[in-house]
Design an enzyme around this catalytic site. Structure first.
Site, PDB file in Angstrom:
ATOM      1  N   GLY A  11       0.782  -1.240   0.000  1.00  0.00           N
ATOM      2  CA  GLY A  11       0.000   0.000   0.000  1.00  0.00           C
ATOM      3  C   GLY A  11       0.809   1.284   0.000  1.00  0.00           C
ATOM      4  O   GLY A  11       0.277   2.348   0.337  1.00  0.00           O
ATOM      5  N   SER A  12       2.082   1.218  -0.398  1.00  0.00           N
ATOM      6  CA  SER A  12       2.870   2.463  -0.375  1.00  0.00           C
ATOM      7  C   SER A  12       2.371   3.451  -1.430  1.00  0.00           C
ATOM      8  O   SER A  12       2.372   4.663  -1.193  1.00  0.00           O
ATOM      9  CB  SER A  12       4.367   2.175  -0.530  1.00  0.00           C
ATOM     10  OG  SER A  12       4.656   1.665  -1.808  1.00  0.00           O
ATOM     11  N   ASN A  13       1.916   2.956  -2.578  1.00  0.00           N
ATOM     12  CA  ASN A  13       1.339   3.870  -3.577  1.00  0.00           C
ATOM     13  C   ASN A  13       0.032   4.473  -3.075  1.00  0.00           C
ATOM     14  O   ASN A  13      -0.240   5.652  -3.298  1.00  0.00           O
ATOM     15  CB  ASN A  13       1.109   3.145  -4.911  1.00  0.00           C
ATOM     16  CG  ASN A  13       2.368   3.071  -5.742  1.00  0.00           C
ATOM     17  OD1 ASN A  13       2.794   4.066  -6.329  1.00  0.00           O
ATOM     18  ND2 ASN A  13       2.990   1.911  -5.770  1.00  0.00           N
ATOM     19  N   MET A  78      -3.597  -7.236  -7.072  1.00  0.00           N
ATOM     20  CA  MET A  78      -2.926  -8.366  -7.722  1.00  0.00           C
ATOM     21  C   MET A  78      -3.904  -9.385  -8.320  1.00  0.00           C
ATOM     22  O   MET A  78      -3.632 -10.587  -8.327  1.00  0.00           O
ATOM     23  CB  MET A  78      -1.968  -9.045  -6.731  1.00  0.00           C
ATOM     24  CG  MET A  78      -0.930  -8.096  -6.135  1.00  0.00           C
ATOM     25  SD  MET A  78      -0.040  -7.116  -7.367  1.00  0.00           S
ATOM     26  CE  MET A  78       1.126  -8.353  -7.910  1.00  0.00           C
ATOM     27  N   ARG A  79      -5.015  -8.890  -8.814  1.00  0.00           N
ATOM     28  CA  ARG A  79      -6.017  -9.758  -9.434  1.00  0.00           C
ATOM     29  C   ARG A  79      -6.491  -9.150 -10.743  1.00  0.00           C
ATOM     30  O   ARG A  79      -6.511  -7.919 -10.873  1.00  0.00           O
ATOM     31  CB  ARG A  79      -7.238  -9.877  -8.515  1.00  0.00           C
ATOM     32  CG  ARG A  79      -6.974 -10.730  -7.323  1.00  0.00           C
ATOM     33  CD  ARG A  79      -7.037 -12.171  -7.732  1.00  0.00           C
ATOM     34  NE  ARG A  79      -6.438 -13.028  -6.724  1.00  0.00           N
ATOM     35  CZ  ARG A  79      -6.510 -14.347  -6.783  1.00  0.00           C
ATOM     36  NH1 ARG A  79      -7.130 -14.941  -7.785  1.00  0.00           N
ATOM     37  NH2 ARG A  79      -5.948 -15.076  -5.850  1.00  0.00           N
ATOM     38  N   VAL A  81      -9.317  -7.952 -13.079  1.00  0.00           N
ATOM     39  CA  VAL A  81     -10.723  -7.581 -12.900  1.00  0.00           C
ATOM     40  C   VAL A  81     -11.501  -7.932 -14.174  1.00  0.00           C
ATOM     41  O   VAL A  81     -10.918  -8.047 -15.259  1.00  0.00           O
ATOM     42  CB  VAL A  81     -10.896  -6.086 -12.536  1.00  0.00           C
ATOM     43  CG1 VAL A  81     -10.346  -5.796 -11.163  1.00  0.00           C
ATOM     44  CG2 VAL A  81     -10.279  -5.171 -13.582  1.00  0.00           C
ATOM     45  N   ASN A  95      -4.607   1.707 -13.666  1.00  0.00           N
ATOM     46  CA  ASN A  95      -3.728   0.761 -12.972  1.00  0.00           C
ATOM     47  C   ASN A  95      -2.283   1.233 -13.097  1.00  0.00           C
ATOM     48  O   ASN A  95      -1.909   1.851 -14.096  1.00  0.00           O
ATOM     49  CB  ASN A  95      -3.865  -0.619 -13.631  1.00  0.00           C
ATOM     50  CG  ASN A  95      -2.962  -1.662 -13.009  1.00  0.00           C
ATOM     51  OD1 ASN A  95      -2.916  -1.822 -11.780  1.00  0.00           O
ATOM     52  ND2 ASN A  95      -2.218  -2.388 -13.836  1.00  0.00           N
ATOM     53  N   HIS A  97       1.624  -0.225 -13.264  1.00  0.00           N
ATOM     54  CA  HIS A  97       2.335  -1.479 -13.536  1.00  0.00           C
ATOM     55  C   HIS A  97       3.839  -1.191 -13.592  1.00  0.00           C
ATOM     56  O   HIS A  97       4.261  -0.233 -14.252  1.00  0.00           O
ATOM     57  CB  HIS A  97       1.854  -2.051 -14.872  1.00  0.00           C
ATOM     58  CG  HIS A  97       2.483  -3.370 -15.188  1.00  0.00           C
ATOM     59  ND1 HIS A  97       2.083  -4.549 -14.585  1.00  0.00           N
ATOM     60  CD2 HIS A  97       3.512  -3.685 -16.016  1.00  0.00           C
ATOM     61  CE1 HIS A  97       2.839  -5.533 -15.034  1.00  0.00           C
ATOM     62  NE2 HIS A  97       3.714  -5.049 -15.906  1.00  0.00           N
TER      63      HIS A  97
HETATM   64  C1  GRF Z   1       3.732  -1.582  -7.405  1.00  0.00           C
HETATM   65  O1  GRF Z   1       5.037  -1.867  -7.821  1.00  0.00           O
HETATM   66  C2  GRF Z   1       2.790  -1.557  -8.579  1.00  0.00           C
HETATM   67  O2  GRF Z   1       3.393  -1.152  -9.755  1.00  0.00           O
HETATM   68  C3  GRF Z   1       2.381  -3.003  -8.685  1.00  0.00           C
HETATM   69  O3  GRF Z   1       2.275  -3.442  -7.358  1.00  0.00           O
HETATM   70  C4  GRF Z   1       3.175  -2.687  -6.545  1.00  0.00           C
HETATM   71  C5  GRF Z   1       2.413  -2.177  -5.375  1.00  0.00           C
HETATM   72  O4  GRF Z   1       3.248  -1.633  -4.390  1.00  0.00           O
HETATM   73  N1  GRF Z   1       1.174  -3.131  -9.446  1.00  0.00           N
HETATM   74  P1  GRF Z   1       2.602  -0.917  -3.111  1.00  0.00           P
HETATM   75  O5  GRF Z   1       1.588  -1.909  -2.523  1.00  0.00           O
HETATM   76  O6  GRF Z   1       1.931   0.323  -3.576  1.00  0.00           O
HETATM   77  O7  GRF Z   1       3.719  -0.652  -2.172  1.00  0.00           O
END
Ligand code: GRF
Length: 190
Positions: A11-13, A78-79, A81, A95, A97
């Site tokens: 969840g860092s993003n 990670m699924r 949709v 999304n 990636h």
């Molecule tokens: C990120 O690298 C994103 O590109 C990928 O999953 C990762 C999620 O990282 N889809 P975080 O959970 O936001 O730390």
């Protein structure tokens, strides 16, 4: 504009989105792993969050609609949709990636670029379609792979690029959505 976020992991993003967006803009975070970093971050940040079964997209749609969500961000979801969710929010799901799409769609994108000794990899933000990691690209950022990189150092720089690219892409999509609404209103006025 109200934002909904979907997460499966650290969840860092998600946290970065909350910190870089306008106050109260992120109204709901849905996660499909019960005890994940994203859920703990939501708790800490005071963002409404809910665990949901990723197979139950109808409940996810109802939840996002109940919060009047305009735009959904898949930030480490990670699924894959399905059409059910995509058709409920047309052109309103994006999304992030960790590769320069169309290269390395799917899982382990950072590892595959590293193992292939590519000189450069990066990050892509794109619209979500039924085909995995294949929707129209909104923005990309390149990350060089250094000769002395390890997976960890490269992953760290990929994340830093994500923290820069994703908030900018969100702003871009928000602008497009609001100007589309504005044009629609104009065309329906006298
Ligand atoms: C990120 O690298 C994103 O590109 C990928 O999953 C990762 C999620 O990282 N889809 P975080 O959970 O936001 O730390």
């Amino acid at each position: 504009m109200k934002l909904g976020v979907m997460c499966s992991g650290n969840g860092s993003n998600f946290e970065n989105i909350v910190r870089t967006c306008n106050k109260d803009e992120v109204v709901l975070m849905i996660h499909n792993k019960r005890d994940c970093g994203a859920a703990r971050r939501a708790q800490k940040l005071g963002i409404t969050h809910a665990w949901m079964d990723h197979k139950d997209e109808v409940s996810m749609i109802k939840a996002f609609q109940a919060f009047n969500v305009d735009l959904i961000i898949m930030a480490g979801w990670m699924r894959i949709v399905t059409k059910t969710l995509i058709e409920a929010f047309p052109d309103r799901i994006i999304n992030i990636h960790p590769s320069l799409l169309p290269k390395y769609k799917g899982l382990m994108a950072i590892e595959r670029a590293f193992e292939n000794r590519d000189p450069v990899t990066g990050v892509t933000v794109h619209y979500v379609t039924e085909e995995l990691d294949s929707g129209a690209i909104i923005d990309q950022g390149k990350v060089l792979i250094h000769p002395d990189d390890t997976i960890d150092t490269l992953t760290r720089r990929i994340h830093l690029m994500e923290y820069s690219i994703l908030p900018e892409a969100i702003e871009h999509v928000k602008y497009k959505l609001s100007s589309r609404t504005h044009r629609h209103l104009l065309s329906h006025s006298v």
